[in-house]
Design a protein around this motif. Structure first.
Motif: not given
Length: 235
Positions: A114-139
């Motif tokens: 759960f990336a519950v931070v109201d900041n696009f830059a911070a969220r993008k970091i987590i989304f991008d890291a998740a894109a390198n994994l095979d199985n994950i859920d990012i909310f």
């Protein structure tokens, strides 16, 4: 009842995360006993946060909230990570004593994040890291303005996107208009405005996120839609 252990991660125990953590703790305790909830936040709870956030004492938000939940629930392990999450290319994150942690070192296969931070830059970091994994859920969830809020669910299974990385529909993830608080100085972080967040909307975002988890993780239904918007002023 499904008993498979889970690893949930909440990034930032702020206006949304503070309420979400308590709901997630209850879900894990009764649906997935012996699971872990990692709470990540480099910030401290202060008197000015009291209007929208629930803590019993001052101190680092991750550490205080993890201790509070540990005292209430005995079938779940609560792990505080009192650090700021930064990009993998960020310099100066060399050891465990650093106040920062790289996103790729934080999240791993099969996590529910759960990336519950109201900041696009911070969220993008987590989304991008998740894109390198095979199985994950990012909310992600945000109190976008007053009584208006939204949640987004990025899911990957077997190395493929089930829902799109938000960069495909939101230009702000291509070039974030803000800066990740974890990569700013203490003085610069203090200057960041809190926006028009409200307690009611913060709690509603947490509830919507729990609803999405109930549907897609607990009930194992496909996330037919990636994004939900709501306005508490309309109903």
């Amino acid at each position: 009842m499904e008993s498979k252990e889970k690893r949930f991660v909440i990034v930032v125990a702020g206006g949304i995360g503070t309420w979400l953590a308590e709901g997630v703790a209850r879900l894990l305790e009764w649906k997935y006993p012996n699971s872990a909830l990692i709470i990540v936040d480099g910030d401290n709870y202060e008197e000015k946060n009291k209007e929208r956030q629930h803590f019993t004492k001052m101190g680092n938000k991750a550490s205080v909230k993890a201790l509070e939940l540990t005292q209430q629930f005995n079938k779940t392990t609560f792990i505080p990570v009192p650090k700021w999450v930064v990009d993998d290319n960020f310099a100066g994150v060399a050891d465990e004593e650093s106040p920062k942690i790289k996103a790729s070192a934080l999240i791993t296969e099969n996590d529910v994040v759960f990336a519950v931070v109201d900041n696009f830059a911070a969220r993008k970091i987590i989304f991008d890291a998740a894109a390198n994994l095979d199985n994950i859920d990012i909310f992600t969830g945000g109190n976008d303005d007053a009584l208006f809020g939204s949640v987004y669910h990025y899911q990957r299974r077997d190395g493929h996107d089930v829902t799109d990385h938000p960069v495909h529909t939101h230009s702000e993830y291509e070039n974030p208009p803000d800066k990740n608080p974890g990569e700013l100085s203490c003085q610069d972080r203090a200057k960041i405005e809190g926006g028009t967040q409200l307690l009611a909307t913060n709690m509603a975002v947490a509830a919507f996120l729990l609803g999405r988890v109930q549907k897609t993780i607990v009930s194992n239904q496909n996330p037919d839609e990636a994004e939900i918007y709501f306005d508490l002023g309309i109903g």
